[in-house]
Design a protein around this motif. Sequence first.
Motif: not given
Length: 81
Positions: A9-16, A44-50, A73-81
Amino acid sequence: MAEVLVRYFAAAEDATGLTEEHVTLAEPTLGALRADLLARYGAEMERVLRSGSFLVDAVVSRDPARRITATVDVLPPFAGG
């Protein structure tokens, strides 16, 4: 050997460049999957997984020993709360 469905999803999709793929792991753990993804997709994936997270069989986890039975599911960090 185990085959798991990995969805990106999102940045993880971009990385792959993929929305999902089947990955075969000798040891079906989150740690083994993480190592496989880093080896194949690099910095790219390392940045997502960090700072991202995994949804393992519908449960959020970052535990490398967590066993995978079906889907991750590989999820990027999400903003907000």
